[in-house]
Design a protein around this motif. Structure first.
Motif, PDB file in Angstrom:
ATOM      1  N   LEU A   1      56.718 -14.378 -35.268  1.00 50.21           N
ATOM      2  CA  LEU A   1      55.938 -13.320 -34.636  1.00 50.21           C
ATOM      3  C   LEU A   1      56.763 -12.036 -34.549  1.00 50.21           C
ATOM      4  N   ALA A   2      58.044 -12.175 -34.204  1.00 52.13           N
ATOM      5  CA  ALA A   2      58.936 -11.013 -34.161  1.00 52.13           C
ATOM      6  C   ALA A   2      59.091 -10.396 -35.547  1.00 52.13           C
ATOM      7  N   ALA A   3      59.184 -11.226 -36.573  1.00 48.47           N
ATOM      8  CA  ALA A   3      59.307 -10.725 -37.940  1.00 48.47           C
ATOM      9  C   ALA A   3      58.053  -9.959 -38.354  1.00 48.47           C
ATOM     10  N   ILE A   4      56.883 -10.463 -37.967  1.00 43.45           N
ATOM     11  CA  ILE A   4      55.627  -9.780 -38.289  1.00 43.45           C
ATOM     12  C   ILE A   4      55.555  -8.432 -37.586  1.00 43.45           C
ATOM     13  N   ALA A   5      55.873  -8.412 -36.295  1.00 50.22           N
ATOM     14  CA  ALA A   5      55.838  -7.159 -35.533  1.00 50.22           C
ATOM     15  C   ALA A   5      56.816  -6.144 -36.120  1.00 50.22           C
ATOM     16  N   ALA A   6      58.005  -6.597 -36.529  1.00 48.27           N
ATOM     17  CA  ALA A   6      58.996  -5.698 -37.118  1.00 48.27           C
ATOM     18  C   ALA A   6      58.528  -5.185 -38.476  1.00 48.27           C
ATOM     19  N   LEU A   7      57.931  -6.059 -39.278  1.00 46.39           N
ATOM     20  CA  LEU A   7      57.475  -5.661 -40.608  1.00 46.39           C
ATOM     21  C   LEU A   7      56.465  -4.527 -40.528  1.00 46.39           C
TER      22      LEU A   7
ATOM     23  N   ILE B   1      59.375 -27.316 -27.394  1.00 48.98           N
ATOM     24  CA  ILE B   1      60.634 -27.093 -28.112  1.00 48.98           C
ATOM     25  C   ILE B   1      60.416 -27.110 -29.615  1.00 48.98           C
ATOM     26  N   ARG B   2      59.479 -27.930 -30.062  1.00 49.87           N
ATOM     27  CA  ARG B   2      59.234 -28.052 -31.498  1.00 49.87           C
ATOM     28  C   ARG B   2      58.459 -26.862 -32.042  1.00 49.87           C
ATOM     29  N   LEU B   3      57.453 -26.381 -31.315  1.00 46.55           N
ATOM     30  CA  LEU B   3      56.551 -25.367 -31.855  1.00 46.55           C
ATOM     31  C   LEU B   3      56.997 -23.931 -31.649  1.00 46.55           C
ATOM     32  N   TYR B   4      57.493 -23.605 -30.466  1.00 43.69           N
ATOM     33  CA  TYR B   4      57.598 -22.201 -30.103  1.00 43.69           C
ATOM     34  C   TYR B   4      58.796 -21.437 -30.673  1.00 43.69           C
ATOM     35  N   PRO B   5      59.999 -21.985 -30.771  1.00 43.75           N
ATOM     36  CA  PRO B   5      61.113 -21.165 -31.275  1.00 43.75           C
ATOM     37  C   PRO B   5      60.848 -20.528 -32.637  1.00 43.75           C
ATOM     38  N   ALA B   6      60.464 -21.314 -33.630  1.00 43.99           N
ATOM     39  CA  ALA B   6      60.186 -20.757 -34.964  1.00 43.99           C
ATOM     40  C   ALA B   6      58.968 -19.841 -34.920  1.00 43.99           C
TER      41      ALA B   6
ATOM     42  N   GLY C   1      62.755 -30.189 -42.233  1.00 43.52           N
ATOM     43  CA  GLY C   1      63.040 -29.157 -41.246  1.00 43.52           C
ATOM     44  C   GLY C   1      62.620 -27.772 -41.702  1.00 43.52           C
ATOM     45  N   THR C   2      62.671 -27.530 -43.008  1.00 42.26           N
ATOM     46  CA  THR C   2      62.313 -26.227 -43.563  1.00 42.26           C
ATOM     47  C   THR C   2      60.809 -26.003 -43.575  1.00 42.26           C
ATOM     48  N   THR C   3      60.037 -27.079 -43.495  1.00 44.65           N
ATOM     49  CA  THR C   3      58.587 -27.007 -43.675  1.00 44.65           C
ATOM     50  C   THR C   3      57.903 -26.058 -42.700  1.00 44.65           C
ATOM     51  N   TYR C   4      58.172 -26.198 -41.419  1.00 42.06           N
ATOM     52  CA  TYR C   4      57.473 -25.381 -40.424  1.00 42.06           C
ATOM     53  C   TYR C   4      57.834 -23.900 -40.559  1.00 42.06           C
ATOM     54  N   PRO C   5      59.120 -23.541 -40.667  1.00 36.10           N
ATOM     55  CA  PRO C   5      59.429 -22.129 -40.920  1.00 36.10           C
ATOM     56  C   PRO C   5      58.819 -21.602 -42.216  1.00 36.10           C
ATOM     57  N   LEU C   6      58.775 -22.422 -43.265  1.00 39.15           N
ATOM     58  CA  LEU C   6      58.176 -21.980 -44.524  1.00 39.15           C
ATOM     59  C   LEU C   6      56.698 -21.661 -44.317  1.00 39.15           C
ATOM     60  N   TYR C   7      56.007 -22.498 -43.585  1.00 40.25           N
ATOM     61  CA  TYR C   7      54.595 -22.254 -43.303  1.00 40.25           C
ATOM     62  C   TYR C   7      54.418 -20.953 -42.528  1.00 40.25           C
ATOM     63  N   LEU C   8      55.299 -20.686 -41.573  1.00 41.90           N
ATOM     64  CA  LEU C   8      55.168 -19.519 -40.716  1.00 41.90           C
ATOM     65  C   LEU C   8      55.625 -18.224 -41.384  1.00 41.90           C
ATOM     66  N   PHE C   9      56.658 -18.296 -42.227  1.00 43.56           N
ATOM     67  CA  PHE C   9      57.314 -17.087 -42.734  1.00 43.56           C
ATOM     68  C   PHE C   9      56.875 -16.668 -44.134  1.00 43.56           C
ATOM     69  N   HIS C  10      56.204 -17.540 -44.893  1.00 42.71           N
ATOM     70  CA  HIS C  10      55.964 -17.181 -46.298  1.00 42.71           C
ATOM     71  C   HIS C  10      55.056 -15.966 -46.452  1.00 42.71           C
ATOM     72  N   SER C  11      54.162 -15.745 -45.505  1.00 43.16           N
ATOM     73  CA  SER C  11      53.284 -14.569 -45.581  1.00 43.16           C
ATOM     74  C   SER C  11      54.072 -13.285 -45.389  1.00 43.16           C
TER      75      SER C  11
ATOM     76  N   VAL D   1      48.073 -17.624 -40.967  1.00 42.74           N
ATOM     77  CA  VAL D   1      48.390 -19.054 -40.933  1.00 42.74           C
ATOM     78  C   VAL D   1      48.372 -19.621 -39.517  1.00 42.74           C
ATOM     79  N   TYR D   2      48.293 -18.759 -38.518  1.00 43.44           N
ATOM     80  CA  TYR D   2      48.341 -19.244 -37.141  1.00 43.44           C
ATOM     81  C   TYR D   2      47.095 -20.025 -36.733  1.00 43.44           C
ATOM     82  N   TRP D   3      46.018 -19.921 -37.514  1.00 45.71           N
ATOM     83  CA  TRP D   3      44.780 -20.591 -37.122  1.00 45.71           C
ATOM     84  C   TRP D   3      44.970 -22.088 -36.947  1.00 45.71           C
ATOM     85  N   SER D   4      45.802 -22.689 -37.803  1.00 44.62           N
ATOM     86  CA  SER D   4      45.977 -24.143 -37.744  1.00 44.62           C
ATOM     87  C   SER D   4      46.748 -24.570 -36.497  1.00 44.62           C
TER      88      SER D   4
END
Length: 359
Positions: free
Chosen positions: A89-95, A79-84, A281-291, A132-135
């Motif tokens: 991943l959807a944002a990357i595929a769309a971009l 629940i913690r890792l996968y939703p964000a 709460g913003t930390t994990y999305p920021l790590y995933l979305f900033h790229s 960033v997914y390597w970590s």
């Protein structure tokens, strides 16, 4: 723990600074270190923000598994890792599928994107959709190792044994230099997880020589790993484009261990607040979305604004978008997936411990 929320957010900002001001040459169309010569030596040290994440993870994950069973632990991590992660991943595929963006393009097929959705793409030797997914692969392996501890039951003594065995395995893996062993043991990153676990024992049970020995050993091993990781980056990009010195690396790792040790001892405390909770709460999305946001925004703004304004605007946009993802997507999805407990069901002692331990 509000102080951990703040440290996590600072770790994410450090990674953002490293990428925006040093690493993302293809995004800028120029070497960022040349655009930000005064900031690059400090921003380059932001590469070690991930290491701060790892030591905090060791602390927090041990805190969250205390009193929990394997099912509850696995469910909480999913629940913690996968939703964000899925949203990013959807944002990357769309971009890359719907725009002409080229920078940082992983060039994945639809099937490879689907494998990335499992978060186990590295197990199948496939490219990460985002750098960033390597970590996250390191985090997943840490969770799998922690599941062993959860199965046998988490106690102070068992944690010490588990951490000691893992520490010995790290030393053995560095001697063997075997790829398969390294994948399991993670000799470069395990010292941070182990030190974080030991610091939680100190936080929960008070100071004792053995947990501090683990922290000291983790610190010593971390210095070598951090120096090697940064040097590989310097060798790849050249010192001009990655102007980070060994002294800076040692100071940064020392500050990471010092800050987390002060948290464990209760000497660094912050009053909980909605702001700090939101930052955490913003930390994990920021790590995933900033790229993704950098690829979409920096080329658009470059030329119309000076580099510092482009970097500042992109950073603020990334923070705002990440907060919106956290508030209006991640949290609602987590609430939806979180199992509901009947209010009539009496709480067992184990449940009470779990409630007290969850950050």
């Amino acid at each position: 723990m509000a102080e951990l929320d703040l440290l996590r957010f600072l770790a994410a900002l450090a990674v953002v600074a490293f990428h925006y001001l040093v690493a993302y040459a293809s995004v800028w169309g120029d070497r960022p270190a040349e655009l930000f010569p005064a900031l690059a030596p400090v921003a380059g040290l932001g590469i070690l923000g991930v290491e701060l994440f790892f030591i905090i993870s060791g602390f927090v994950i041990l805190m969250s598994v205390w009193g929990r069973g394997l099912g509850a632990f696995a469910r909480s991590r999913l629940i913690r890792l996968y939703p964000a992660y899925w949203l990013s991943l959807a944002a990357i595929a769309a971009l890359y599928g719907l725009t002409g963006a080229k920078a940082l393009d992983p060039k994945l097929s639809p099937g490879e994107y689907l494998v990335n959705a499992t978060m186990f793409q590295r197990l199948f030797k496939l490219t990460d959709a985002s750098g960033v997914y390597w970590s996250l692969w390191a985090e997943l392996r840490f969770y799998l190792l922690m599941s062993i501890l959860v199965i046998v039951g988490v106690t102070y003594r068992r944690v010490l044994i588990f951490a000691g065995v893992w520490l010995a395995a790290v030393i053995g893996a560095r001697i063997l230099e075997n790829g398969t062993v390294d994948e399991i043991v993670m000799p470069d990153y395990a010292p941070y997880f182990i030190a974080g676990m030991a610091l939680y024992l100190i936080h929960k049970h008070g100071s004792s020589w053995l947990p501090w020995l683990y922290v000291a050993a983790g610190y010593g091993l971390s210095i070598g790993s951090a120096l090697d990781r940064v040097q590989r980056r310097v060798d790849l990009a050249g010192f001009k484009n990655m102007p980070v010195t060994p002294v800076g690396v040692v100071i940064t790792v020392t500050l990471i261990y010092l800050a987390t040790s002060l948290v464990a001892l209760g000497l660094l405390r912050l009053k909980p607040s909605r702001t700090l909770t939101a930052l955490g709460g913003t930390t994990y999305p920021l790590y995933l979305f900033h790229s993704v946001i950098a690829v979409a925004l920096i080329p658009l703004l470059t030329g119309d604004l000076p580099p510092w304004a482009v970097a500042l605007t992109t950073t603020l946009t990334a923070i705002v978008v990440s907060y919106l993802v956290y508030s209006f997507a991640e949290r609602p999805i987590q609430r939806l997936l979180k199992p509901r407990r009947s209010p009539q069901t009496p709480s067992s002692p184990g449940v009470q411990v779990e409630k007290a331990s969850v950050p």
